[in-house]
Design a protein around this motif. Structure first.
Motif, PDB file in Angstrom:
ATOM      1  N   GLU A   1      47.720  32.659  55.135  1.00  0.00           N
ATOM      2  CA  GLU A   1      49.334  31.697  54.910  1.00  0.00           C
ATOM      3  C   GLU A   1      48.900  30.325  54.793  1.00  0.00           C
ATOM      4  O   GLU A   1      47.832  29.981  55.280  1.00  0.00           O
ATOM      5  CB  GLU A   1      50.062  31.965  55.931  1.00  0.00           C
ATOM      6  CG  GLU A   1      50.532  33.509  56.159  1.00  0.00           C
ATOM      7  CD  GLU A   1      51.426  33.559  57.481  1.00  0.00           C
ATOM      8  OE1 GLU A   1      52.193  32.884  57.885  1.00  0.00           O
ATOM      9  OE2 GLU A   1      51.688  34.928  57.988  1.00  0.00           O
ATOM     10  N   ALA A   2      49.916  29.473  54.266  1.00  0.00           N
ATOM     11  CA  ALA A   2      49.748  28.340  53.838  1.00  0.00           C
ATOM     12  C   ALA A   2      49.360  27.450  55.391  1.00  0.00           C
ATOM     13  O   ALA A   2      48.474  26.624  55.409  1.00  0.00           O
ATOM     14  CB  ALA A   2      50.879  27.646  53.347  1.00  0.00           C
ATOM     15  N   ARG A   3      49.946  27.787  56.555  1.00  0.00           N
ATOM     16  CA  ARG A   3      49.906  27.331  57.811  1.00  0.00           C
ATOM     17  C   ARG A   3      48.420  27.288  58.045  1.00  0.00           C
ATOM     18  O   ARG A   3      47.842  26.421  58.934  1.00  0.00           O
ATOM     19  CB  ARG A   3      50.673  27.688  58.798  1.00  0.00           C
ATOM     20  CG  ARG A   3      50.712  29.378  59.060  1.00  0.00           C
ATOM     21  CD  ARG A   3      51.739  29.789  59.813  1.00  0.00           C
ATOM     22  NE  ARG A   3      51.822  31.350  60.092  1.00  0.00           N
ATOM     23  CZ  ARG A   3      50.995  31.806  61.109  1.00  0.00           C
ATOM     24  NH1 ARG A   3      50.467  31.140  62.037  1.00  0.00           N
ATOM     25  NH2 ARG A   3      51.105  33.082  61.252  1.00  0.00           N
ATOM     26  N   HIS A   4      47.487  28.314  57.668  1.00  0.00           N
ATOM     27  CA  HIS A   4      46.034  28.751  58.346  1.00  0.00           C
ATOM     28  C   HIS A   4      45.331  27.538  57.493  1.00  0.00           C
ATOM     29  O   HIS A   4      44.612  26.839  58.015  1.00  0.00           O
ATOM     30  CB  HIS A   4      45.838  30.122  57.866  1.00  0.00           C
ATOM     31  CG  HIS A   4      46.593  31.060  58.739  1.00  0.00           C
ATOM     32  ND1 HIS A   4      46.897  32.209  57.911  1.00  0.00           N
ATOM     33  CD2 HIS A   4      47.042  31.149  59.730  1.00  0.00           C
ATOM     34  CE1 HIS A   4      47.491  33.146  58.553  1.00  0.00           C
ATOM     35  NE2 HIS A   4      47.538  32.406  59.851  1.00  0.00           N
ATOM     36  N   LEU A   5      45.691  27.268  56.369  1.00  0.00           N
ATOM     37  CA  LEU A   5      44.713  26.176  55.501  1.00  0.00           C
ATOM     38  C   LEU A   5      45.455  24.946  56.340  1.00  0.00           C
ATOM     39  O   LEU A   5      44.217  23.830  56.114  1.00  0.00           O
ATOM     40  CB  LEU A   5      45.346  26.436  53.934  1.00  0.00           C
ATOM     41  CG  LEU A   5      44.810  27.766  53.242  1.00  0.00           C
ATOM     42  CD1 LEU A   5      45.403  27.714  51.674  1.00  0.00           C
ATOM     43  CD2 LEU A   5      43.279  27.898  53.505  1.00  0.00           C
ATOM     44  N   ARG A   6      46.287  24.796  56.558  1.00  0.00           N
ATOM     45  CA  ARG A   6      46.863  23.350  57.048  1.00  0.00           C
ATOM     46  C   ARG A   6      46.133  23.223  58.284  1.00  0.00           C
ATOM     47  O   ARG A   6      45.698  22.015  58.820  1.00  0.00           O
ATOM     48  CB  ARG A   6      48.452  23.358  57.579  1.00  0.00           C
ATOM     49  CG  ARG A   6      49.245  23.283  56.088  1.00  0.00           C
ATOM     50  CD  ARG A   6      50.665  22.860  56.311  1.00  0.00           C
ATOM     51  NE  ARG A   6      51.427  23.651  55.343  1.00  0.00           N
ATOM     52  CZ  ARG A   6      51.678  22.941  54.241  1.00  0.00           C
ATOM     53  NH1 ARG A   6      50.892  21.759  53.937  1.00  0.00           N
ATOM     54  NH2 ARG A   6      52.387  23.425  53.240  1.00  0.00           N
ATOM     55  N   ILE A   7      45.815  24.237  59.049  1.00  0.00           N
ATOM     56  CA  ILE A   7      45.151  24.242  60.430  1.00  0.00           C
ATOM     57  C   ILE A   7      43.473  23.737  60.230  1.00  0.00           C
ATOM     58  O   ILE A   7      43.169  22.887  60.658  1.00  0.00           O
ATOM     59  CB  ILE A   7      45.221  25.608  61.142  1.00  0.00           C
ATOM     60  CG1 ILE A   7      46.572  25.554  61.913  1.00  0.00           C
ATOM     61  CG2 ILE A   7      44.135  25.513  62.230  1.00  0.00           C
ATOM     62  CD1 ILE A   7      46.640  26.932  62.454  1.00  0.00           C
ATOM     63  N   VAL A   8      42.932  24.653  59.191  1.00  0.00           N
ATOM     64  CA  VAL A   8      41.696  24.165  59.012  1.00  0.00           C
ATOM     65  C   VAL A   8      41.536  22.663  58.212  1.00  0.00           C
ATOM     66  O   VAL A   8      40.631  21.926  58.600  1.00  0.00           O
ATOM     67  CB  VAL A   8      41.016  25.302  57.693  1.00  0.00           C
ATOM     68  CG1 VAL A   8      39.631  24.698  57.271  1.00  0.00           C
ATOM     69  CG2 VAL A   8      41.048  26.536  58.148  1.00  0.00           C
TER      70      VAL A   8
END
Length: 323
Positions: free
Chosen positions: A3-10
């Motif tokens: 999900e987009a939130r995963h990429l934001r975390i990275v």
């Protein structure tokens, strides 16, 4: 499922260099962020970061994911924003503020200041390595704000459509391996670096090669430019003694790497906030520049080597930091 939130975390972990700081930036608890990171690592099939007492550094797999995230996320944000406007979920007349930045300690403070002065605006931000490209996008109306870096000896153009506010001009230090034979010096003469392999940043293009050749020519040295890589890869090359590089003195430390001033400070970098003239944000240029300036000096105060240099060469720096 990714999900987009995963990429934001990275991306946040990479930008801050710390799980704790990334959690604060994203409004998460550190255990929650760590749990999400472990899920992503299982999904991608390997570790994304090397974590130790110094923080978090991307692995080669992590660098690949981060680079893709920086490309994908702005497009996803634009898609959601446009869809909400079409669905009537946002005011289509709300000011759109598009921000571009080069790698620096300033963008978070500028976005926070934008939220203060224009709370109803819709803000988006992306990295744009080329300062000249940032100026061109501003002049063409494709950006409202740009955080630009330039060498004072090689300034960017200033078309009539662009209003610029200077934030700070800093010396550039040389980054060396901690066991380099010059690493114990307080200052290093540029001529002493003849024969070294230089690395130049791929993720920040401010006419770096032209500038390096220009300052080296003044001391009769022809620099050997061996690597054009991201800042993280450059750090690894330098820490292993394979290269040296010019570096911003506010940069966070890395294991096996030291920053040393160049005698006479032959290399400088100027930070500028540029705004599109006539845009809604143009009237707030002074406020944004002040927020960026405050952030800059806050980062400067965390660097012992830079503080020592400022005390010796610019004793008035604490007055600038206070204002």
């Amino acid at each position: 499922m990714l999900e987009a939130r995963h990429l934001r975390i990275v991306r946040a972990i990479s930008d801050t260099g710390s799980l704790t700081k990334a959690a604060i930036e994203l409004g998460l608890t550190q255990p929650a962020l760590t749990h999400q990171l472990h899920r992503m690592e299982r999904l991608f099939g390997g570790a994304l970061f090397v974590r130790d007492r110094r923080g978090a550094r991307p692995t080669p797999l992590g660098l690949h994911v981060i680079e893709r995230a920086r490309f994908v996320l702005p497009s996803m944000d634009a898609l959601v924003r446009e869809a909400r406007i079409l669905a009537g979920g946002q005011d289509a007349n709300a000011p759109q503020i598009r921000v571009a930045t080069h790698p620096s300690p300033l963008p978070v403070a500028v976005v926070a200041a934008l939220r203060e002065v224009m709370p109803l605006s819709q803000i988006s931000m992306r990295t744009e390595p080329s300062g000249q490209r940032q100026i061109e996008l501003l002049a063409a109306g494709a950006l409202e704000v740009a955080l630009v870096a330039e060498h004072p000896a090689l300034p960017q153009s200033r078309p009539a459509e662009v209003v610029a506010h200077e934030v700070a001009t800093e010396p550039l230090f040389v980054a060396l391996a901690a066991d380099h034979h010059l690493a114990d010096r307080d200052e290093i003469c540029l001529s002493e670096l003849a024969g070294e392999s230089w690395t130049l940043p791929e993720d920040a293009d401010v006419r770096c090669a032209e500038y390096l050749r220009q300052i080296c020519d003044q001391v009769g040295v022809l620099p050997k430019i061996a690597y054009r890589v991201t800042s993280q890869v450059a750090r690894d090359l330098i820490s292993r003694g394979l290269a040296i590089g010019l570096w911003q003195p506010t940069s966070p430390p890395s294991e096996g790497l030291v920053f040393r001033p160049l005698k006479g400070s032959p290399a400088e970098l100027r930070h500028v906030i540029a705004l599109r003239a006539g845009s809604p944000v143009a009237r707030y240029g002074a406020e944004l520049a002040e927020a960026a300036r405050t952030s800059y000096w806050s980062h400067a105060a965390r660097s012992p080597v830079y503080l020592d240099w400022l005390t010796r060469h610019r004793p008035e720096w604490n007055l600038a930091a206070a204002h």
